[in-house]
Design an enzyme around this catalytic site. Structure first.
Site, PDB file in Angstrom:
ATOM      1  CB  VAL A  81      -0.929   0.033   1.234  1.00 17.24           C
ATOM      2  CG1 VAL A  81      -1.794   1.294   1.223  1.00 17.24           C
ATOM      3  CG2 VAL A  81      -1.807  -1.207   1.280  1.00 17.24           C
ATOM      4  CE  LYS A  98      -2.002   0.430  -4.135  1.00 14.83           C
ATOM      5  NZ  LYS A  98      -1.523   1.547  -4.971  1.00 14.83           N
TER       6      LYS A  98
END
Length: 430
Positions: free
Chosen positions: A134, A207
């Protein structure tokens, strides 16, 4: 005292990120050894095309048999940067079974099967780290998982895809249309030949699932995340946003309900005020805004993709995992004790900007306002412009649920005086 026997690392994938991981391991070998307490050795590199020349990597380390590499038994850490679901999932679980810890950058796999991977890591007493999954180089996973472990996170709001931010920034700053901005992003290498995963929000949704799971100590899968792409955003939407003192960003939003009993995770374009810190995030950069009880508001900003930035996050995890190996310990695993309900998008409450094409005649505004009132959606402001029998009506609401807004729009479409709904945009960050 430094241990002389090296910790052995297997690298799965040697593309843009993997090649940078190998380069940094080589060029920073002494520093890494000093920080870890033992040298680290690249023991094997699994690739699909072994004939390709890979500068700085001993050809004797290159193999196409990734399974055999992770099964060797002498591997301490497997670094997985091949992406996708399979064979990555099987390779990671096989690595655990044969005694290796894993560092991964695989957001899609973690969003879909994170719980199972964490369970496999715990079963075999190994680490699973994934800072690079992420927001690239931005330290985000570890602060949420460790630094804020004693706090209560209520909201995570962020720009987590550099390609879409570049496109929207170009549309905002130059007045370009979506396709023109996408073409520039492709020419500059910010967008893939097939940009679907980025522009349709799949990348950001994966994410968001990871961030929500960590922030709220609740299992959130990719299927739990509402996803809406940004291909329908127009120059007219940006003009409307500017009139409101806003800009438009593709946001990943994870938030806890006011009663604390449920959470939501969503990805969609939204107008945000120019005064909000995320409004100033330009180009291909990422930024994530975290709101918590004790810490208040925190913002994490930096390059969210690219070989070197992502490799930086991978190496940070590698150092942590290697330290754990030396001390015969493991770091934090999955924390899903809260087991909060993940609510559907219909329950989400926010403001809306709705642009309608209507007949330019008396009584239209009253009809439209009545429909909003009948569905319990309060109007904040209205702006109407008309000419030659046609008009545009822009309505900005107070906070309302997504379900109430959808019911309102369906009823508006049935009015004879409403020619069409030009656009609907959520308003966030206030």
């Amino acid at each position: 005292m430094m241990r002389t026997r090296p910790l052995k690392v297997a690298l799965l994938g040697c593309g843009v990120v993997g090649s940078e991981v190998a380069r940094i391991m080589t060029t920073h070998a002494d520093d890494l050894a000093a920080r870890i307490g033992a040298p680290v050795e690249l023991a094997g590199v699994a690739v699909r095309r072994p004939s390709k020349v890979r500068e700085g990597i001993d050809p004797a380390l290159v193999t196409t048999d990734a399974t055999a590499l992770v099964k060797r038994g002498d591997i301490d850490v497997v670094v997985e940067v091949i992406g996708g679901i399979e064979p990555a999932r099987t390779l990671i679980t096989t690595a655990f079974e044969h005694g290796a810890s894993v560092v991964s950058a695989n957001k899609a796999l973690l969003a879909q099967d994170g719980a199972a991977l964490h369970a496999a890591a715990e079963q075999h007493g190994r680490d699973l780290y994934y800072e690079a999954a992420v927001a690239g180089a931005i330290p985000l996973i570890r602060p949420l998982r460790e630094s804020l472990a004693g706090d209560k996170v209520n909201r995570v709001l962020g720009i987590v895809n550099g390609t879409t931010n570049f496109i929207l920034d170009k549309m905002d700053s130059t007045g370009a249309g979506y396709q023109e901005a996408l073409d520039e992003a492709t020419a500059l290498g910010y967008a893939e030949a097939d940009p679907t995963a980025d522009v349709e929000g799949f990348d950001a949704a994966a994410k968001a699932a990871i961030l929500a799971g960590i922030a709220f100590h609740t299992r959130v899968r990719l299927d739990d995340v509402y996803r809406e792409g940004m291909t329908e955003v127009t120059a007219a939407d940006f003009a409307s946003a500017k009139e409101m003192g806003c800009t438009i960003k593709l946001l990943a939003i994870c938030e806890r309900a006011e009663d604390g009993a449920s959470v939501t995770a969503r990805v969609h374009p939204a107008m945000i005020p120019l005064s909000h810190p995320l409004a100033s995030v330009r180009g291909a950069y990422n930024a994530v805004f975290v709101e918590s009880d004790a810490s208040g508001q925190l913002m994490f900003y930096g390059p969210g993709a690219g070989g070197a930035p992502t490799a930086s996050a991978v190496l940070g995890d590698l150092v942590a995992v290697c330290r754990n190996r030396l001390s015969n310990a493991t770091g934090p695993g999955e924390s899903a004790y809260a087991a909060l309900t993940v609510s559907p998008m219909g329950d989400v409450v926010t403001r809306y900007h709705i642009s309608l094409d209507v007949a330019d005649k008396p009584g239209v505004l009253a009809q439209v306002a009545t429909v909003f009132a009948e569905h319990g959606v309060s109007i904040d402001t209205v702006r109407q412009q008309g000419k030659d029998g046609e008009a545009s009506l822009v309505v900005v609401t107070h906070r309302a649920s997504d379900a109430a807004l959808n019911g309102t729009v369906e009823a508006l479409r049935k009015l004879d005086t409403v020619r069409g709904v030009a656009s609907i945009m959520r308003v966030e960050g206030e």
